[in-house]
Design an enzyme around this catalytic site. Structure first.
Site, short mmCIF file in Angstrom:
data_model
loop_
_atom_site.label_atom_id
_atom_site.label_comp_id
_atom_site.label_asym_id
_atom_site.label_seq_id
_atom_site.Cartn_x
_atom_site.Cartn_y
_atom_site.Cartn_z
CG ASP A 46 34.78 -11.15 12.25
OD1 ASP A 46 33.89 -10.62 12.94
OD2 ASP A 46 35.13 -12.33 12.40
CD GLU A 118 32.51 -7.79 10.12
OE1 GLU A 118 32.08 -8.31 11.18
OE2 GLU A 118 32.49 -8.38 9.02
#
Length: 243
Positions: A46, A118
């Site tokens: 992220d 991610e």
């Protein structure tokens, strides 16, 4: 053996060959499948996506304001957009799930696909380096970055429709639930439903279109767009029209 073949096939789809296959195996493993799952990698991925996409936007749009850059980045790295990218990689065929998530032939939820993507970004970074990671992210988000500024000026109904189309989902449905008031001062109430959510969102306004826009905004908020992003896009729309 099947698991090894699956990982080998995914590396081919991804376009990156891992030196240490434990990185990609962990990245593909949801927490429902065991202790060696991908949640820590999600956290790192992220952060890497925010940095790399932010850097790309900064270089691509030298005249964009801080607010515009922030909104463009949010439009690219929110969960719904990442799930759409994951679908293009056919990630649902490779993610490793436990029984709780695979019952009755269920496909991975979009939130799982986004989180797994991610984790994969982080796995490439750890296995290779930032250069390898950046190259992967550029391949994934190139089109989104090129179209990002254009997206700022699209209304919520258009944004929602394009978001669903990108994921191969059915289009939103708007149902008029009530019309109140006299003919010259009516208030329309609608309900917007989308395949991604079990529950629809209501909207109301002085016209059917205005009510639909409000309902679409609420759906976008649930799917990951912040209220600030939508409010700022409204301002951009108004400035574009007035100018």
């Amino acid at each position: 053996m099947g698991g090894i073949n699956k990982i080998t096939r995914f590396q081919s789809v991804l376009g990156y060959r891992f030196k240490d296959s434990t990185h990609i195996k962990r990245a593909l493993t949801h927490r429902s499948a065991g202790r060696n799952h991908n949640e820590r990698l999600e956290y790192l991925g992220d952060a890497l996506l925010d940095f790399i996409v932010g850097d790309l936007l900064y270089d691509t749009y030298p005249k964009a304001t801080e607010g515009e850059l922030t909104r463009m980045r949010s439009g690219i790295v929110n969960k719904s957009a990442l799930a759409a990218l994951a679908s293009k990689l056919t990630l649902d065929e490779f993610v490793i799930l436990g029984p709780a998530e695979t019952g009755h032939g269920k496909k991975p939820r979009d939130s799982i696909l986004a989180d797994t993507l991610e984790a994969i970004v982080a796995a490439v970074y750890l296995d290779g380096d930032l250069k390898n990671c950046r190259a992967l992210v550029i391949r994934l988000v190139h089109d989104a970055v090129q179209n990002a500024h254009q997206q700022l000026h699209k209304d919520s109904k258009t944004r929602l429709q394009e978001l669903l189309q990108a994921q191969g989902k059915a289009l939103p449905e708007y149902t008029v639930t009530k019309i109140c008031g006299e003919a010259h001062a009516q208030e329309f109430h609608v309900l917007c439903t989308v395949p991604l959510l079990d529950k629809g969102q209501p909207g109301c306004g002085e016209s059917k279109r205005a009510a639909e826009q409000q309902a679409a905004e609420k759906i976008l908020v649930v799917l990951g767009e912040s209220r600030e992003e939508i409010a700022n896009r409204r301002v951009s729309e108004k400035v574009s029209k007035d100018g």
